[in-house]
Motif scaffolding. Structure first.
Motif, PDB file in Angstrom:
ATOM      1  N   LYS A 486     -25.188   5.664   5.342  1.00 19.90           N
ATOM      2  CA  LYS A 486     -24.380   4.449   5.135  1.00 19.90           C
ATOM      3  C   LYS A 486     -24.576   3.912   3.717  1.00 19.90           C
ATOM      4  CE  LYS A 486     -23.155  -0.074   6.883  1.00 19.90           C
ATOM      5  NZ  LYS A 486     -23.143  -1.021   8.001  1.00 19.90           N
ATOM      6  N   LEU A 487     -25.826   3.903   3.249  1.00 20.86           N
ATOM      7  CA  LEU A 487     -26.105   3.366   1.909  1.00 20.86           C
ATOM      8  C   LEU A 487     -25.545   4.285   0.819  1.00 20.86           C
ATOM      9  CD1 LEU A 487     -29.740   2.056   2.562  1.00 20.86           C
ATOM     10  CD2 LEU A 487     -27.707   0.661   2.195  1.00 20.86           C
ATOM     11  N   ARG A 488     -25.544   5.622   1.107  1.00 22.92           N
ATOM     12  CA  ARG A 488     -24.965   6.542   0.123  1.00 22.92           C
ATOM     13  C   ARG A 488     -23.468   6.242  -0.018  1.00 22.92           C
ATOM     14  NH1 ARG A 488     -26.302  11.545   1.878  1.00 22.92           N
ATOM     15  NH2 ARG A 488     -27.793  12.134   0.264  1.00 22.92           N
ATOM     16  N   ASP A 489     -22.805   6.052   1.136  1.00 21.56           N
ATOM     17  CA  ASP A 489     -21.365   5.770   1.112  1.00 21.56           C
ATOM     18  C   ASP A 489     -21.057   4.489   0.342  1.00 21.56           C
ATOM     19  OD1 ASP A 489     -21.156   8.007   2.632  1.00 21.56           O
ATOM     20  OD2 ASP A 489     -20.890   6.964   4.558  1.00 21.56           O
ATOM     21  N   LEU A 496     -29.176   4.239  -7.848  1.00 22.26           N
ATOM     22  CA  LEU A 496     -30.566   4.710  -7.939  1.00 22.26           C
ATOM     23  C   LEU A 496     -30.728   5.739  -9.053  1.00 22.26           C
ATOM     24  CD1 LEU A 496     -31.582   5.072  -4.159  1.00 22.26           C
ATOM     25  CD2 LEU A 496     -32.458   3.393  -5.782  1.00 22.26           C
ATOM     26  N   HIS A 497     -29.750   6.635  -9.175  1.00 24.35           N
ATOM     27  CA  HIS A 497     -29.814   7.638 -10.246  1.00 24.35           C
ATOM     28  C   HIS A 497     -29.826   6.954 -11.603  1.00 24.35           C
ATOM     29  CE1 HIS A 497     -29.869  11.475  -8.261  1.00 24.35           C
ATOM     30  NE2 HIS A 497     -28.878  11.114  -7.445  1.00 24.35           N
ATOM     31  N   LYS A 498     -28.945   5.953 -11.719  1.00 25.72           N
ATOM     32  CA  LYS A 498     -28.858   5.246 -12.987  1.00 25.72           C
ATOM     33  C   LYS A 498     -30.194   4.553 -13.296  1.00 25.72           C
ATOM     34  CE  LYS A 498     -25.247   2.424 -13.426  1.00 25.72           C
ATOM     35  NZ  LYS A 498     -23.956   1.948 -13.352  1.00 25.72           N
ATOM     36  N   LEU A 499     -30.778   3.927 -12.262  1.00 31.04           N
ATOM     37  CA  LEU A 499     -32.028   3.188 -12.463  1.00 31.04           C
ATOM     38  C   LEU A 499     -33.206   4.120 -12.732  1.00 31.04           C
ATOM     39  CD1 LEU A 499     -31.655   0.405  -9.747  1.00 31.04           C
ATOM     40  CD2 LEU A 499     -31.639   0.063 -12.220  1.00 31.04           C
ATOM     41  N   LYS A 512     -37.063   6.344  -8.351  1.00 29.97           N
ATOM     42  CA  LYS A 512     -37.427   7.737  -8.061  1.00 29.97           C
ATOM     43  C   LYS A 512     -38.013   7.865  -6.650  1.00 29.97           C
ATOM     44  CE  LYS A 512     -38.050   9.365 -12.793  1.00 29.97           C
ATOM     45  NZ  LYS A 512     -38.980   9.418 -13.928  1.00 29.97           N
ATOM     46  N   THR A 513     -38.858   6.887  -6.280  1.00 30.17           N
ATOM     47  CA  THR A 513     -39.459   6.918  -4.934  1.00 30.17           C
ATOM     48  C   THR A 513     -38.366   6.865  -3.864  1.00 30.17           C
ATOM     49  OG1 THR A 513     -41.272   5.629  -5.867  1.00 30.17           O
ATOM     50  CG2 THR A 513     -41.244   5.845  -3.487  1.00 30.17           C
ATOM     51  N   ALA A 514     -37.386   5.990  -4.084  1.00 30.12           N
ATOM     52  CA  ALA A 514     -36.306   5.863  -3.099  1.00 30.12           C
ATOM     53  C   ALA A 514     -35.480   7.152  -3.036  1.00 30.12           C
ATOM     54  CB  ALA A 514     -35.421   4.678  -3.453  1.00 30.12           C
ATOM     55  N   LEU A 515     -35.210   7.733  -4.203  1.00 27.93           N
ATOM     56  CA  LEU A 515     -34.421   8.977  -4.219  1.00 27.93           C
ATOM     57  C   LEU A 515     -35.146  10.111  -3.504  1.00 27.93           C
ATOM     58  CD1 LEU A 515     -32.948   8.856  -7.843  1.00 27.93           C
ATOM     59  CD2 LEU A 515     -31.626   8.875  -5.710  1.00 27.93           C
ATOM     60  N   GLN A 516     -36.489  10.131  -3.613  1.00 30.57           N
ATOM     61  CA  GLN A 516     -37.261  11.175  -2.928  1.00 30.57           C
ATOM     62  C   GLN A 516     -37.054  11.129  -1.421  1.00 30.57           C
ATOM     63  OE1 GLN A 516     -41.135  10.381  -4.433  1.00 30.57           O
ATOM     64  NE2 GLN A 516     -40.970  11.878  -6.106  1.00 30.57           N
TER      65      GLN A 516
END
Length: 520
Positions: A486-489, A496-499, A512-516
């Motif tokens: 849902k959050l990806r959509d 997150l990538h930008k940050l 980075k932690t969230a992306l992992q």
């Protein structure tokens, strides 16, 4: 003013009239605008002692808490000498005590009004030692009262002066003597003396408590010295229940000052069960005492203070909840602050008691208070209530709807960064709950707000929003896949990538932690 030049009698009496009639800033301004400073200054070098003395008293009344008058006095010349220098000459040891005391008052008031620096020699080397001398046994009781009260005012807000005073002439031990009146000796020998002692006993105790409060306002070592003075804690405890309201207030002030010490909260305060008389003081006291007593209670309710348990058992929750409804701002702040301290790392029962005692209506009332201090402390309370998972889920199951409403209102309102940051931290705590998470996931409005704050210009708010996201996407928890999708959509992953490219190391790490979590 026009009669001042008639004779030395008119000079003496007119200065006396001005001193007695001048009550408060409006009167000071009237006298100032009518040229009182210029007209009275030259009387300080009169040949008559009485005229000099009355002129000095007049200046002490004019300068008290008055920056305008004080700033002017610093630059007034009399016979080629600046006024502060004349005052310093008047507080030398060979001058009459009354003159020493009054000129010390003038310099004290000018210093507190910002006209003389606290590190100026005329304060450190002249005024302060003179006032300490006034506290000694050799002085009359009324002189000792006035000396201690003036010194308490001089050092009240300055750490360095507090340190200097505390090591001048054994002042801390000298003040212990203030509690020994009326002495048993005077009772037998001299009825008149006993009467005089009795009359001043209250004033002496009040002055000593005030000076101890100022001395211990900031420095841990000084507080320790005060508490180790003979029977000090017993004296404070007795002071809390005295008939004289002024002594009670001064005793509470003293206790408040000492209660800023973690060490003392764990030891002396515990040994003397200080909280008992304090809770008693809090029943039907006038606001003036309530404000200081409730501040002290805030300190006694810190999680490391052993007094916390018994205070809770003695009905503190109701008492503090009622304070949050006060018209008096300071009392509202203290009530909510104490509840915030009480809720910190507390067990669930205490948290439930607080929520019951406050009622949802009152909580909302506080969250819409016009004072930012009240708002911040209320958010602090909410954050402390919503900590540890079972508690978060328990509270959100019964109060979730209202709390989410409150959070929405604050994030939409015109509030400062600190308020919004605290609110996002509350959301992050809710996102850490097991069932509570769903209240965020099913609320698109809140999710959009979190997304908005992730790209905010303020890094603190970005970081707080990221905590919410981290807790929502954490993968070892049930339903994490659906939440992640849902959050990806919603475009969260792109942000997150930008940050993760951010120059701010905290933001970069968190992203980075969230992306992992998405990769795991």
């Amino acid at each position: 003013m026009a009669l001042l030049s008639r004779s030395r009698y008119t000079q003496e009496y007119i200065c006396q009239i001005f001193s007695h009639c001048c009550k408060g800033p409006d009167h000071q301004t009237i006298l100032f605008n009518h040229g009182a400073v210029q007209n009275i200054a030259h009387l300080l070098v009169s040949t008559s002692y009485k005229v000099r003395m009355q002129a000095l008293k007049c200046f002490s009344v004019l300068a008290f808490e008055n920056p305008q008058v004080s700033m002017t006095l610093v630059n007034v010349l009399v016979d080629g000498e600046l006024l502060p220098q004349i005052f310093v000459k008047m507080l030398q040891r060979d001058k009459p005590i009354e003159m020493q005391l009054t000129s010390a008052k003038c310099l004290t008031y000018m210093c507190r009004a910002g006209a003389i620096r606290t590190d100026d020699n005329c304060i450190v080397l002249k005024t302060l030692p003179c006032l300490v001398r006034m506290c000694s046994k050799e002085r009359l009781l009324e002189e000792r009262v006035e000396g201690a009260e003036t010194l308490a005012y001089l050092i009240e807000t300055d750490v360095e002066l507090q340190r200097i005073a505390s090591i001048t002439d054994h002042l801390i031990a000298m003040l212990a003597d203030y509690f020994k009146y009326p002495s048993s000796v005077s009772a037998i020998t001299d009825i008149k003396r006993l009467d005089h002692d009795l009359k001043h006993a209250h004033e002496l105790r009040q002055a000593a408590f005030k000076l101890y409060a100022s001395l211990g306002a900031n420095d841990e070592d000084i507080r320790k010295k005060i508490i180790e003075t003979e029977n000090m804690m017993d004296r404070i405890v007795n002071g809390l229940s005295e008939s004289s309201i002024k002594v009670r207030l001064a005793a509470v002030r003293c206790l408040h000052s000492l209660s800023r010490s973690v060490q003392q909260l764990r030891t002396s305060f515990q040994d003397h069960a200080v909280w008992k008389p304090l809770m008693k003081v809090l029943q039907n006291a006038p606001d003036e005492i309530l404000v200081v007593a409730s501040s002290t209670l805030c300190n006694l309710l810190l999680e490391f203070s052993p007094s916390k348990e018994p205070i809770l058992e003695s009905g503190a929750v109701e008492l503090l909840c009622s304070l949050t409804q006060s018209e008096n701002l300071a009392l509202r702040v203290n009530g909510i602050w104490a509840l915030m301290n009480m809720a910190f790392q507390a067990e669930q029962k205490i948290k439930s008691d607080i929520l019951r005692g406050l009622s949802t209506e009152q909580l909302f009332q506080l969250l819409s208070d016009s004072d930012v201090n009240v708002l911040m402390k209320t958010l602090g309370l909410l954050r402390n209530l919503l900590s540890t998972r079972p508690h978060i889920d328990h509270i959100m199951s019964s109060h979730g709807k209202q709390i989410m409403q409150a959070v929405t209102l604050i994030l939409e309102g015109e509030h400062n960064i600190e308020v919004k940051e605290q609110t996002l931290c509350i959301l992050a705590n809710i996102a850490d709950g097991t069932t509570a998470k769903e209240l965020i996931m099913t609320n698109d409005d809140i999710l959009q707000k979190i997304k908005y704050y992730m790209s905010h210009s303020n890094a603190k708010l970005q970081l707080a929003a990221m905590f919410c996201i981290s807790n929502l996407v954490w993968n070892e928890e049930e339903g994490s896949q659906e939440r992640q999708d849902k959050l990806r959509d919603m475009g969260i992953v792109d942000i997150l990538h930008k940050l993760s490219q951010s120059s701010d190391p905290n933001l970069c790490d968190k992203a980075k932690t969230a992306l992992q979590q998405y990769l795991a």
